[in-house]
Design a protein around this motif. Structure first.
Motif, short mmCIF file in Angstrom:
data_model
loop_
_atom_site.label_atom_id
_atom_site.label_comp_id
_atom_site.label_asym_id
_atom_site.label_seq_id
_atom_site.Cartn_x
_atom_site.Cartn_y
_atom_site.Cartn_z
N ALA A 99 41.02 36.18 36.61
CA ALA A 99 40.62 36.14 38.02
C ALA A 99 39.48 35.15 38.22
CB ALA A 99 40.22 37.53 38.50
N LEU A 136 39.38 31.85 40.48
CA LEU A 136 38.33 31.59 41.46
C LEU A 136 37.70 30.22 41.22
CD1 LEU A 136 36.43 32.36 43.76
CD2 LEU A 136 35.03 33.61 42.09
N VAL A 189 36.78 36.63 49.25
CA VAL A 189 37.44 36.34 47.98
C VAL A 189 38.44 37.46 47.77
CG1 VAL A 189 37.18 35.98 45.50
CG2 VAL A 189 35.36 35.23 47.07
N VAL A 233 41.23 39.12 45.65
CA VAL A 233 41.70 39.14 44.26
C VAL A 233 42.85 40.13 44.13
CG1 VAL A 233 41.09 39.57 41.85
CG2 VAL A 233 39.38 38.60 43.43
N VAL A 241 43.89 34.63 43.08
CA VAL A 241 42.69 34.66 43.92
C VAL A 241 42.87 33.72 45.11
CG1 VAL A 241 40.22 34.11 44.03
CG2 VAL A 241 41.16 35.24 42.01
#
Length: 197
Positions: free
Chosen positions: A19, A23, A40, A42, A122
């Motif tokens: 992850a 990002l 953000v 996820v 992400v």
């Protein structure tokens, strides 16, 4: 055993690395300032999705918090030992970003996850409406067949620098480079004694 060792290049729990790599890809595309981040999002496998404490109470807990690690990556640009340290817990920029990290389990990712497969996706959304998405089946580190030597040496210097002088780090690297010739552990122990901070 040394040759079979595993080096983490992020100073946090391994299941969240895919992850964080995802990002990092979105950050490279959008290049936002921390105050420009809106969300953000996820999606990841079950085990990693449980690492969602957005207010870790201490340094140890922060290593198992995906919202915290993501916020550190956004605010500080990295997740090395010096980035995700005690000061990160009280950094107001990082504290402001942690609640913006939303984590959900993706059942399809959970179904295909294994001890060596840790998928994540992400989407980074900015306040101006721009967004970027990246996905990985595993962390960049886990896709490497061998430890990339320059990164291992950089990590050694980052960690050892708190305890050894520059000359000491050089001496240890030189000693390890010729470890097959050691007759005793003195080849390693003496430079440690001589060059301690």
């Amino acid at each position: 055993e040394i040759l079979d060792n595993y080096f983490r290049f992020y100073a946090c729990c391994n299941p969240i690395h895919a992850a964080l790599d995802s990002l990092a890809e979105t950050l490279a595309v959008l290049k936002p300032k921390p105050e420009e981040v809106a969300l953000v999002d996820v999606q990841t496998f079950g085990f990693a999705s449980g690492m969602r404490n957005a207010a870790p109470p201490n340094y140890f807990a922060s290593k198992y918090s995906l919202p915290h690690a993501a916020a550190v990556l956004i605010a500080r640009g990295g997740l090395n030992f010096g980035d995700i340290d005690d000061s990160a817990l009280t950094d107001p920029v990082i504290a402001g970003l942690r609640p913006l990290v939303r984590i959900a389990e993706d059942p399809a990712m959970t179904a295909r996850s294994t001890p060596t497969l840790r998928p994540a996706r992400v989407t980074l959304k900015l306040k101006d409406g721009r967004s970027a998405t990246a996905a990985r089946e595993n962390s960049v580190r886990d896709t490497l067949k061998a430890d990339p030597e320059p990164q291992v040496r950089t990590k050694f210097r980052e960690l050892a620098g708190a305890h050894l002088t520059t000359a000491g780090m050089d001496a240890i690297e030189e000693a390890v480079d010729r470890c097959q010739d050691w007759k005793t552990m003195a080849a390693l122990i003496e430079p440690l004694r001589q060059h301690a901070r």
